[in-house]
Design a protein around this motif. Structure first.
Motif, short mmCIF file in Angstrom:
data_model
loop_
_atom_site.label_atom_id
_atom_site.label_comp_id
_atom_site.label_asym_id
_atom_site.label_seq_id
_atom_site.Cartn_x
_atom_site.Cartn_y
_atom_site.Cartn_z
N LYS A 1 23.59 4.34 -46.86
CA LYS A 1 23.45 2.92 -47.23
C LYS A 1 22.00 2.44 -47.02
N GLU A 2 21.74 1.26 -47.58
CA GLU A 2 20.43 0.64 -47.41
C GLU A 2 20.57 -0.54 -46.45
N ILE A 3 19.81 -0.48 -45.37
CA ILE A 3 19.87 -1.53 -44.35
C ILE A 3 18.56 -2.32 -44.39
N GLN A 4 18.70 -3.63 -44.36
CA GLN A 4 17.50 -4.45 -44.21
C GLN A 4 17.65 -5.31 -42.97
N LEU B 1 21.41 -6.95 -43.46
CA LEU B 1 21.92 -6.74 -44.81
C LEU B 1 22.24 -5.26 -45.01
N VAL B 2 23.43 -4.99 -45.48
CA VAL B 2 23.84 -3.62 -45.81
C VAL B 2 24.10 -3.59 -47.31
N VAL C 1 19.90 7.24 -43.64
CA VAL C 1 20.00 5.82 -43.95
C VAL C 1 18.62 5.32 -44.39
N LEU C 2 18.63 4.42 -45.36
CA LEU C 2 17.39 3.76 -45.76
C LEU C 2 17.28 2.47 -44.94
N VAL C 3 16.29 2.43 -44.06
CA VAL C 3 16.12 1.23 -43.22
C VAL C 3 14.80 0.58 -43.56
N ASN C 4 14.87 -0.64 -44.05
CA ASN C 4 13.66 -1.37 -44.44
C ASN C 4 12.76 -0.53 -45.34
N GLY C 5 13.39 0.18 -46.27
CA GLY C 5 12.64 0.95 -47.25
C GLY C 5 12.23 2.34 -46.80
#
Ligand code: FES
Ligand code: FES
Length: 155
Positions: free
Chosen positions: A71-74, A52-53, A7-11
């Protein structure tokens, strides 16, 4: 049994092993120590766990961590670049749009998604979009003022 996810978390790309029944909120808070997202109701009603997903606001208490695969999580921790606050954070600060702060990260993440999709929402659109974010301290007027100031900057 654990399931591997990437997973991409905060970049930042993260490889992890998560339990099949572990929520995204539990993974973020307990495993990654990102504790800005809060658990209020735990059943998708209050919005305090909003992250944010792929750019869309999601109640992380309702989403399984396994579904974050690819997914990208912010989260609120990833919003401010360096020492500068994100404009949404700055507006909330300037308008004192919080009291205890428990709902604030969810409010800010939802507002961030709203402004990205609709930079000049009407008051009705703001109310509708944020209807899933509950503030027990009743700071709705200050939140509206903060968002109005963002709209004016986008005018
Ligand atoms: S804790 Fe997720 S919606 Fe309330
Ligand atoms: S500031 Fe306390 S719940 Fe919103």
């Amino acid at each position: 049994m654990k399931i591997e996810i990437r997973v991409l978390v905060n970049g930042r790309e993260i490889d992890a092993a998560v339990k099949p029944n572990q929520t995204l909120l539990e993974w973020l808070r307990d495993d990654l120590r990102l504790r800005g997202s809060r658990e209020g109701c735990g059943v998708g009603v209050c919005g305090s766990c909003t992250v944010l997903v792929d750019g869309r606001p999601v109640s992380s208490c309702l989403m399984l961590a396994t579904n974050a695969e690819g997914k990208e999580i912010q989260t609120i921790e990833g919003l401010a670049p360096g020492d500068d606050l994100d404009p949404v954070q700055q507006a909330f600060l300037e308008h004192s749009a919080f009291q205890c702060g428990y709902c604030t990260s969810g409010m800010i993440m939802a507002t961030k998604a709203l402004m990205a999709s609709n930079p000049k929402p009407t008051e009705e659109e703001v109310r509708d979009y944020l209807s899933g974010n509950i503030c027990r301290c009743g700071t709705y007027q200050e939140v509206m003022a903060a968002i109005k100031s963002l709209c004016e900057k986008n005018a």
